[in-house]
Design an enzyme around this catalytic site. Sequence first.
Site, PDB file in Angstrom:
ATOM      1  N   HIS A 153     -47.698   3.693 -11.968  1.00  0.00           N
ATOM      2  CA  HIS A 153     -48.469   2.594 -12.593  1.00  0.00           C
ATOM      3  C   HIS A 153     -47.759   1.945 -13.777  1.00  0.00           C
ATOM      4  O   HIS A 153     -48.192   0.871 -14.229  1.00  0.00           O
ATOM      5  CB  HIS A 153     -49.825   3.099 -13.101  1.00  0.00           C
ATOM      6  CG  HIS A 153     -50.724   3.647 -12.046  1.00  0.00           C
ATOM      7  ND1 HIS A 153     -51.099   2.918 -10.935  1.00  0.00           N
ATOM      8  CD2 HIS A 153     -51.342   4.856 -11.928  1.00  0.00           C
ATOM      9  CE1 HIS A 153     -51.911   3.658 -10.185  1.00  0.00           C
ATOM     10  NE2 HIS A 153     -52.066   4.840 -10.764  1.00  0.00           N
TER      11      HIS A 153
HETATM   12  O1  ZLV Z   1     -52.597   9.469 -10.128  1.00  0.00           O
HETATM   13  O2  ZLV Z   1     -59.445   8.979 -18.168  1.00  0.00           O
HETATM   14  O3  ZLV Z   1     -60.361   4.182 -14.463  1.00  0.00           O
HETATM   15  C1  ZLV Z   1     -50.505   8.576 -10.934  1.00  0.00           C
HETATM   16  C2  ZLV Z   1     -52.014   8.336 -10.714  1.00  0.00           C
HETATM   17  O4  ZLV Z   1     -52.122   7.300  -9.774  1.00  0.00           O
HETATM   18  C3  ZLV Z   1     -59.556   4.179 -15.385  1.00  0.00           C
HETATM   19  N1  ZLV Z   1     -58.511   4.970 -15.403  1.00  0.00           N
HETATM   20  C4  ZLV Z   1     -59.706   3.314 -16.582  1.00  0.00           C
HETATM   21  C5  ZLV Z   1     -59.913   1.894 -16.477  1.00  0.00           C
HETATM   22  C6  ZLV Z   1     -61.029   2.114 -17.507  1.00  0.00           C
HETATM   23  N2  ZLV Z   1     -61.010   3.422 -17.164  1.00  0.00           N
HETATM   24  C7  ZLV Z   1     -61.423   4.652 -17.778  1.00  0.00           C
HETATM   25  C8  ZLV Z   1     -60.700   5.153 -18.963  1.00  0.00           C
HETATM   26  C9  ZLV Z   1     -60.886   6.647 -19.081  1.00  0.00           C
HETATM   27  C10 ZLV Z   1     -59.778   7.277 -19.813  1.00  0.00           C
HETATM   28  C11 ZLV Z   1     -59.547   8.707 -19.523  1.00  0.00           C
HETATM   29  C12 ZLV Z   1     -60.088  10.029 -17.621  1.00  0.00           C
HETATM   30  C13 ZLV Z   1     -60.512  11.094 -18.412  1.00  0.00           C
HETATM   31  C14 ZLV Z   1     -61.171  12.139 -17.847  1.00  0.00           C
HETATM   32  C15 ZLV Z   1     -61.405  12.136 -16.498  1.00  0.00           C
HETATM   33  C16 ZLV Z   1     -60.973  11.088 -15.699  1.00  0.00           C
HETATM   34  C17 ZLV Z   1     -60.303  10.023 -16.271  1.00  0.00           C
HETATM   35  C18 ZLV Z   1     -59.851   8.942 -15.408  1.00  0.00           C
HETATM   36  N3  ZLV Z   1     -59.125   7.836 -15.705  1.00  0.00           N
HETATM   37  C19 ZLV Z   1     -60.088   8.875 -14.051  1.00  0.00           C
HETATM   38  N4  ZLV Z   1     -59.526   7.758 -13.544  1.00  0.00           N
HETATM   39  C20 ZLV Z   1     -58.943   7.159 -14.545  1.00  0.00           C
HETATM   40  C21 ZLV Z   1     -58.192   5.910 -14.352  1.00  0.00           C
HETATM   41  C22 ZLV Z   1     -56.698   6.125 -14.310  1.00  0.00           C
HETATM   42  C23 ZLV Z   1     -56.246   6.835 -13.090  1.00  0.00           C
HETATM   43  C24 ZLV Z   1     -54.747   7.044 -13.127  1.00  0.00           C
HETATM   44  C25 ZLV Z   1     -54.201   7.679 -11.873  1.00  0.00           C
HETATM   45  C26 ZLV Z   1     -52.736   8.000 -12.019  1.00  0.00           C
HETATM   46  C27 ZLV Z   1     -50.130   9.586 -11.907  1.00  0.00           C
HETATM   47 ZN    ZN Z   2     -53.208   8.839  -8.301  1.00  0.00          ZN
END
Ligand code: ZLV
Ligand code: ZN
Length: 377
Positions: A140
Amino acid sequence: MAATPDKRRVAYYFDPDVGSYNYNLGHPMKPHRILIAHHLVSAYEMLDKMHVLRAERASAETMTRFHTDEYVNFLSKVTPETADELTYHGSRFLVGEDNPAFEGVFEFCSISAGGSIAAANRVTSGAADIAINWAGGLHHAKQREASGFCYINDIVLGILELLRTYPRVLYIDIDCHHGDGVEEAFFTTNRVMTCSFHKFGDYFPGTGRHDDVGLGKGKGYAVNVPLKDGMTDETYKSVFEPIITKILEVFRPSAIVLQCGTDSLAGDKLGCFNVTMRGHAACVQFVRRQNIPMMLVGGGGYTVKNVARTWCYETACALGIEDTIDPMLPYNAYFEWFGPRYRLEVPENNMENMNLKEGYLNQILNLTLEQLSKLPC
Ligand code: ZLV
Ligand code: ZN
Ligand code: CA
């Protein structure tokens, strides 16, 4: 006479420090999983079957082959204490809670990016047929900002290295999230084809629609396979194999980068598919069978013990020794994590496969094959 076993020269990049970096407390991304995977690889006695290498850490200057000077300079300086000021109160470089300025963030990025750059060079030099960097796969990260737990895009840096030697590079992404950073970096070129399989619909990062296909010279060279919850081994294979086969026919890549994000596994904390360890590894096996120089990188994966199991098994697949692997885990420093069954397995569960409703999966497959058939051969 028994057939000669199908062996490849494998280079495995591992930095023993990688497991000591911590995103913030409660953050789902755990670099420690790479160390656990390494312990399993070691316990299965795979280390003496491949070249185990520690890559030179990527310098700030190397990172600017893709990222802006201003962003890399920021990342090399930021600490948990200075983050608020240097991000202009969270409005630049690191936006939101996904990408905290944790202690040692720049070093962690240097390890991840250094590994993918070295892996790419090992392949282009002809010293390895397959090079592995489980600390990479941070798909990302953008040119001027971090996103989705990714700060430096090791994959883009690795592909840029491959492009010095090879005319065409195929990037395949089986992480449950869309590989947006890599797609964006190569959106206007026909020398890199990107193909991401991902959950789409009310899911991060929100890009990767089927009709996002690239721009200008790159039109048709971005391939997106948007999926719904509950993908199984069988249904994953039913789209993965025909799509990759068609890509190989029309694009004829000289090298392949396979991002092996394990949040597409059943039971992942952030993912929503129902793929087993063997179903996930079937993608690695299928790509390996094509006999094209290949890099394997990590990515997502949030149920730590399943990440370790799967990357260990996929290391065995790279070596071509997966059929000799004992399904009972050998004793290792993390043995107790793997109870109660202590097996090298990630089983499926009983979730519903939403992709089978109203012929959705077949529609996506046909649309993708149609897109690919329009490319000049
Ligand atoms: O696996 O996050 O949904 C590659 C990869 O593809 C979001 N982020 C953002 C957009 C607004 N939100 C939420 C922000 C939350 C910040 C902390 C978490 C904390 C605890 C549990 C789950 C999350 C989380 N964040 C779950 N999904 C998000 C995504 C980002 C996913 C990235 C995937 C990365 C390494
Ligand atoms: Zn992922
Ligand atoms: Ca993906």
